[in-house]
Design an enzyme around this catalytic site. Structure first.
Site, PDB file in Angstrom:
ATOM      1  N   SER A 368       0.866  -1.176   0.000  1.00 12.37           N
ATOM      2  CA  SER A 368       0.000   0.000   0.000  1.00 12.37           C
ATOM      3  C   SER A 368       0.900   1.223   0.000  1.00 12.37           C
ATOM      4  CB  SER A 368      -0.904   0.009   1.234  1.00 12.37           C
ATOM      5  OG  SER A 368      -1.593   1.238   1.320  1.00 12.37           O
ATOM      6  N   ARG A 369       0.796   2.044  -1.038  1.00 13.40           N
ATOM      7  CA  ARG A 369       1.699   3.197  -1.131  1.00 13.40           C
ATOM      8  C   ARG A 369       1.266   4.331  -0.209  1.00 13.40           C
ATOM      9  NH1 ARG A 369       1.321   1.803  -6.881  1.00 13.40           N
ATOM     10  NH2 ARG A 369       3.098   0.473  -7.335  1.00 13.40           N
ATOM     11  N   VAL A 370       0.082   4.209   0.369  1.00  9.55           N
ATOM     12  CA  VAL A 370      -0.335   5.183   1.386  1.00  9.55           C
ATOM     13  C   VAL A 370       0.273   4.792   2.725  1.00  9.55           C
ATOM     14  CG1 VAL A 370      -2.319   6.082   2.645  1.00  9.55           C
ATOM     15  CG2 VAL A 370      -2.426   5.823   0.179  1.00  9.55           C
TER      16      VAL A 370
END
Length: 505
Positions: A368-370
């Site tokens: 998850s790049r968040v």
């Protein structure tokens, strides 16, 4: 009739004649030149715009269509109804409006098709707002960074691959690996959170969609869900439009300051439909016969997911697109395109699924790049070392197959890893509240289940939850309310878990 009345009538007629001014109204009349497989070529519509609606007047009635190809002498239109009723020579009329959908709060709990027609036998909603299917994504000024968690209720995802409101998280894997089930669990978990869910079924059997709706109704999730179905038996045009219709409905709720979740199941079939439509429109094919704008097809859709700032209402639209891979090939054309557009991916692996690890989450390839920005503080604290321990376990498990003698530390790490894998398994339609997820992962990473047989882990977890709810309900309520695990709460939780372990002896 008296002479006086006749005089009055004549005077009125004379006045009307004197006031009459002849006016010429300029209009365009199109004609169908040819039709095949849901695509028609039309002449005589020189001023029609891109994505403008037109109406084909057939002997059986009026059939809507949308202009997609604007050529020098003809226009290529995509038919949105039964193309078998359209014939050469039929008249075509411009509607002078872009392709749009009627949206309202009354759509909740409904099943509709890609152009808003009800499929559940109920009447069409009243008091609707017109939303265009195609529109520009919110700009940078209107957005803010993703900072609020969208809990899926699935331990493996909420702990290691968190999803935030406004994020675009891809779900990717081979067929029959649990992609749709993951979406349904997430939708069920939004009950009572205020998140409006839109599920877009593209190219699926009608029986599968009917079962899906029945499953959601049985769990009370249809109250906050809208299902858009472009079934396998419908034309490719509706497959192509369905995701944009789902996004338009999501934007309606986002612009009202609400949170919406839209699930595209799946964009592989969407790409196939667009390829079919493009080839029928005689657009030049590119790699794998897809048209050159296939990347833009999905980027303009997924970029519309956003978290708006307070100046623009503070709503959000979260997108969970699905891509089906062939034999686990994530480097194929469409998968790589969508991976590059989204904010991370959840990769479901066939081998893990067949081993009974469900959800079949590949921790190494999922990301998850968040990241932890979309996690609650409590989950952030307990999940910190979980991903690392699981990755080390996978590596050690592969290596230990060739080893005959393992040292005590390695053996202990392997045993702990087995229990972590087991604790992350979760049955269908059983999403777990975040506070119970925190308790389970806290206990597992602290070694509280190390003495429990692997086969008994799930049972032990349920017993722990039951014990804490009965003996220390205020502790569970504190974690649920504060969403944090401060030192005091942590010590209380450790003591409660230790007391539970002693009660089992």
């Amino acid at each position: 009739m008296s002479t006086a009345n006749l005089t009055i009538i004549v005077e009125k007629l004379r006045k009307k004649i004197d006031e009459f001014e002849p006016r010429l109204e300029h209009g365009e009349a199109g004609t169908v030149l040819e039709v095949s497989d849901g695509i028609a070529r039309v002449s005589g519509l020189g001023s029609v715009g891109m994505a403008e609606m037109v109406l084909i007047k057939t002997k059986a009635g009026e059939v809507p269509a949308v202009a997609l190809n604007l050529e020098e002498d003809t226009v290529g239109v995509m038919i949105l109804g039964d193309d078998r009723t359209v014939a050469e020579g039929d008249a075509v009329e411009r509607l002078k409006k872009v392709l749009s959908l009627e949206v309202s709060e009354e759509l909740k709990g409904r099943v509709i098709d890609a152009v808003g027609r009800p499929l559940d036998g109920k009447p069409a909603p009243r008091k609707t707002t017109t939303m265009p299917l195609e529109r520009l994504a919110p700009g940078v000024v209107a957005r803010e960074s993703v900072n609020t968690s969208l809990a899926t209720g699935i331990k493996a995802i909420d702990s290691m691959i968190p999803i935030g409101r406004g994020q675009r998280e891809l779900i990717i894997g081979d067929r029959q690996t649990g992609k749709t089930q993951l979406l349904l669990d997430t939708i069920v978990n939004q009950k009572g959170t205020g998140v409006v869910c839109i599920y877009v079924a593209i190219g699926q059997k009608e029986s599968k969609v009917a079962k899906l709706v029945a499953d959601l109704e049985a769990r009370g999730a249809m109250e906050h869900t809208i299902v858009i179905s472009a079934a396998a038996s419908t034309p490719a045009a509706l497959w192509y439009l369905a995701p944009y219709a789902g996004c338009a409905i999501g934007e309606y709720f986002m612009e009202k300051g609400q949170d919406a979740l839209v699930c595209y199941d799946d964009l592989s079939k969407h790409a196939w439909a667009y390829r079919q439509v493009s080839l029928l429109l005689r657009r030049p094919p590119g790699r794998e016969a897809y048209p050159g704008d296939i990347f833009y097809l999905h980027s303009r859709l997924l970029e519309r997911a956003a978290k708006l700032n307070s100046d623009h209402g503070g709503g959000s639209l979260t997108a969970l697109p699905v891509i089906e891979t062939q034999a686990g090939d994530v480097s194929a054309y469409i998968p790589t395109n969508v991976i590059s557009i989204t904010d991370g991916q959840i990769y479901l692996e066939s081998d893990l699924f067949y081993q009974g690890v469900r959800p079949a989450l590949n921790v190494g390839l999922s990301v998850s790049r968040v990241g932890s920005k979309a996690q609650t503080p409590a989950m952030k604290k307990v999940a910190g070392k979980l991903r690392l321990e699981l990755a080390q376990y996978r590596e050690l498990a592969a290596f230990s197959q060739f080893a005959t003698d393992l040292d005590a530390a390695t053996a202990q790490q392997l045993e702990r890893g087995k229990r972590l894998v087991e604790i992350l398994k979760q049955p269908q339609f059983e999403p777990m509240p975040v506070e119970l997820q925190v308790i389970s992962l806290f206990a597992a990473t602290a070694g509280s289940f190390d003495a429990t047989a692997v086969a008994d882990i799930r049972s032990a977890e349920q017993q722990l939850h039951k014990y804490l709810k009965a003996e220390t309900p205020e502790l569970v309520a504190t974690i649920a309310k504060t969403k944090d695990l401060d030192e005091k709460t942590k010590r209380q939780l450790e003591a409660a878990i230790e007391k539970w372990r002693n009660s089992k002896l």
